[in-house]
Write an enzyme that holds these catalytic residues in place. Structure first.
Site, PDB file in Angstrom:
ATOM      1  N   GLU A 102      -7.978  -2.245  -1.945  1.00 20.59           N
ATOM      2  CA  GLU A 102      -6.755  -2.785  -2.571  1.00 20.59           C
ATOM      3  C   GLU A 102      -6.444  -4.211  -1.986  1.00 20.59           C
ATOM      4  O   GLU A 102      -6.342  -4.595  -0.804  1.00 20.59           O
ATOM      5  CB  GLU A 102      -5.765  -1.850  -2.110  1.00 20.59           C
ATOM      6  CG  GLU A 102      -4.278  -2.354  -2.714  1.00 20.59           C
ATOM      7  CD  GLU A 102      -3.192  -1.542  -2.231  1.00 20.59           C
ATOM      8  OE1 GLU A 102      -1.971  -2.071  -2.383  1.00 20.59           O
ATOM      9  OE2 GLU A 102      -3.296  -0.421  -1.640  1.00 20.59           O
ATOM     10  N   LYS A 232      -4.015  19.328   5.851  1.00 16.23           N
ATOM     11  CA  LYS A 232      -4.499  18.341   4.763  1.00 16.23           C
ATOM     12  C   LYS A 232      -3.474  18.602   3.364  1.00 16.23           C
ATOM     13  O   LYS A 232      -4.063  18.538   2.331  1.00 16.23           O
ATOM     14  CB  LYS A 232      -6.059  18.861   4.457  1.00 16.23           C
ATOM     15  CG  LYS A 232      -6.787  18.393   5.625  1.00 16.23           C
ATOM     16  CD  LYS A 232      -8.127  18.552   5.277  1.00 16.23           C
ATOM     17  CE  LYS A 232      -9.065  18.063   6.560  1.00 16.23           C
ATOM     18  NZ  LYS A 232     -10.518  18.743   6.409  1.00 16.23           N
ATOM     19  N   ASP A 307     -10.994  11.812   9.544  1.00 14.74           N
ATOM     20  CA  ASP A 307     -11.256  12.827   8.320  1.00 14.74           C
ATOM     21  C   ASP A 307     -10.148  12.207   7.347  1.00 14.74           C
ATOM     22  O   ASP A 307      -8.866  12.118   7.553  1.00 14.74           O
ATOM     23  CB  ASP A 307     -10.739  14.050   8.565  1.00 14.74           C
ATOM     24  CG  ASP A 307     -11.129  14.948   7.517  1.00 14.74           C
ATOM     25  OD1 ASP A 307     -11.084  14.616   6.387  1.00 14.74           O
ATOM     26  OD2 ASP A 307     -11.473  16.186   7.673  1.00 14.74           O
ATOM     27  N   HIS A 397       0.522  -9.583  -5.403  1.00 14.18           N
ATOM     28  CA  HIS A 397      -0.395  -8.718  -5.892  1.00 14.18           C
ATOM     29  C   HIS A 397      -1.248  -9.453  -7.164  1.00 14.18           C
ATOM     30  O   HIS A 397      -2.503  -9.334  -7.259  1.00 14.18           O
ATOM     31  CB  HIS A 397      -0.051  -7.558  -6.610  1.00 14.18           C
ATOM     32  CG  HIS A 397       0.068  -6.381  -5.482  1.00 14.18           C
ATOM     33  ND1 HIS A 397      -0.988  -5.566  -5.409  1.00 14.18           N
ATOM     34  CD2 HIS A 397       0.900  -6.096  -4.454  1.00 14.18           C
ATOM     35  CE1 HIS A 397      -0.839  -4.675  -4.091  1.00 14.18           C
ATOM     36  NE2 HIS A 397       0.232  -4.908  -3.630  1.00 14.18           N
TER      37      HIS A 397
END
Length: 402
Positions: A102, A232, A307, A397
């Site tokens: 990004e 998760k 993870d 951006h």
């Protein structure tokens, strides 16, 4: 029995060898990885020229981190900082390795680090270090469910002994809460796991303790995980109770730093945070009362071998902003950071290098690493809310992220 690559490919085509058995017929895991990839290329007609280029050794990776490897993917790694952190044990000044695709993220975090340095650094506190596993048990009736809940509380010491017999490092802290839905019982086992993230550790320990619970009670163990852990997935339970490392970070940004570095005002940041992170998140029913914790958590996790799926948990939390006599008081709360400095993906060579850059590899380093995550999220959050308050988000951006 070693075979040539040609022989292995022929036997794969004929079905004599299955794709996950290639290691049995090669000298090294790296050779098996390359043959498996070439087999996939032949089958699909797709050349994997970049996936084929890797520097990590697949020997341990293919045993402990992944099955059927064919290579690696590459994510650009940038650096932000330095970031200045004060925690209970040390002062940390470090550069941040962030892996992302990004545009504008590194620039944003870097600006936040600059604002924090000009403010004398940020304060970080580690509130808890705990990992959970919550099975689902089935009893014959709600009456039996209540009896089981009471029995587990009464026999905690025996259950603790069984659980801890499987590990030299894990400690069962409590079994709480114990939820009941009809005749199903969900006891939440909470462990301290040291420098490891601990999911494997607590899973094995909980399984051992369940053998004892089952032996002493007329119950059925339906599943070792009953989704009350909760692993998760976004969860109000983890937001309140915490999971992994629970971290809070704060900084007081002087008025002149807000104006010169963040290009806005204290009141503007306070109002944007209130309207966006608090009210906006509330109306959306979000568990993430923040702007973009996931951005920074994901970038650090990927770089350092955590993870990536745990970003779901790491993205929950609350950002607060207050006018402190003209200065800006700004804080972030990360109740649920499952992180490690040993084991898992931290074994990978690239992850080791990134953790070494942070001086956060190995034993007795997990609180340093968690502090760095907290400080990094604070920097990224401060910069983004500042950009929104100044009306600079789209411009940044357009320049850096297209």
């Amino acid at each position: 029995m070693d075979l040539t690559e040609k022989e292995i490919l022929e036997k794969l085509d004929s079905g004599e060898i299955r794709i996950f058995e290639i290691e049995k017929y090669t000298d090294t895991a790296n050779q098996a990885t390359d043959i498996r990839r070439r087999y996939i290329e032949n089958k699909t007609g797709v050349e994997l020229n970049h996936i084929s280029k890797y520097s990590i050794d697949m020997t341990d990776t293919s045993k402990k981190n992944i099955e059927n490897p064919i290579g690696t993917v590459q994510v650009p790694v940038g650096v932000a900082g330095p970031l200045l952190i004060h925690n209970e044990d040390e002062e940390i000044e470090t550069y941040l390795p962030l892996a992302t695709t990004e545009g504008a993220l590194l620039a944003s975090v870097n600006r936040g680090c600059s604002a924090i340095r000009k403010s004398g650094g940020c304060n970080v506190a580690i509130l808890a270090n705990q990992m959970t596993r919550a099975p689902v048990l089935k009893t014959k009736s709600v009456t039996d469910a209540k009896k089981l809940k009471d029995w587990i509380k009464e026999h905690f010491d025996e259950i603790k002994e069984k659980a801890e017999s499987t590990t030299n490092h894990g400690k069962l802290l409590k079994i709480d809460p114990i939820a009941i839905v009809g005749r199903f019982v969900y006891p939440r086992f909470v462990y301290e796991t040291g420098d490891s993230m601990g999911m494997n550790m607590v899973t094995i320990a909980t399984e051992e303790s369940l053998k004892y619970i089952e032996k002493e009670n007329d119950i059925s163990i339906l599943a070792l995980s009953g989704n009350f852990c909760i692993d998760k997935k976004p969860s109000a339970l983890n937001l309140i109770e915490g999971r992994g490392k629970s971290v809070v970070a704060e900084v007081v940004v002087p008025k002149e730093v807000v104006e010169k570095t963040l290009k806005t005002t204290t009141d503007a940041i306070v109002e944007v945070n209130y309207a966006k992170n608090l009210l906006g998140s509330a109306i959306a029913g979000s568990y993430g009362y923040n702007a973009h914790y996931a951005n920074i958590v994901a970038a650090l996790f990927i770089a350092t071998g955590q993870d990536p799926a745990h970003v779901v948990e790491g993205s929950i939390g609350i950002t607060s902003a207050e006018n402190n006599d003209g200065d800006l008081y700004f804080s972030i709360t990360l109740p649920d950071l499952p992180v490690a400095t040993v084991g898992g993906g931290t074994r990978l060579e690239t992850a080791t290098e990134a953790l070494n850059l942070l001086d956060a590899k190995g034993s007795d380093k997990v609180e340093r690493y968690a502090s760095i995550v907290g400080g990094s999220v604070l920097a990224g959050e401060l910069s983004l809310i500042g950009a929104l308050a100044a009306g600079h988000l789209a411009r940044a951006h357009k320049k850096l992220g297209r």
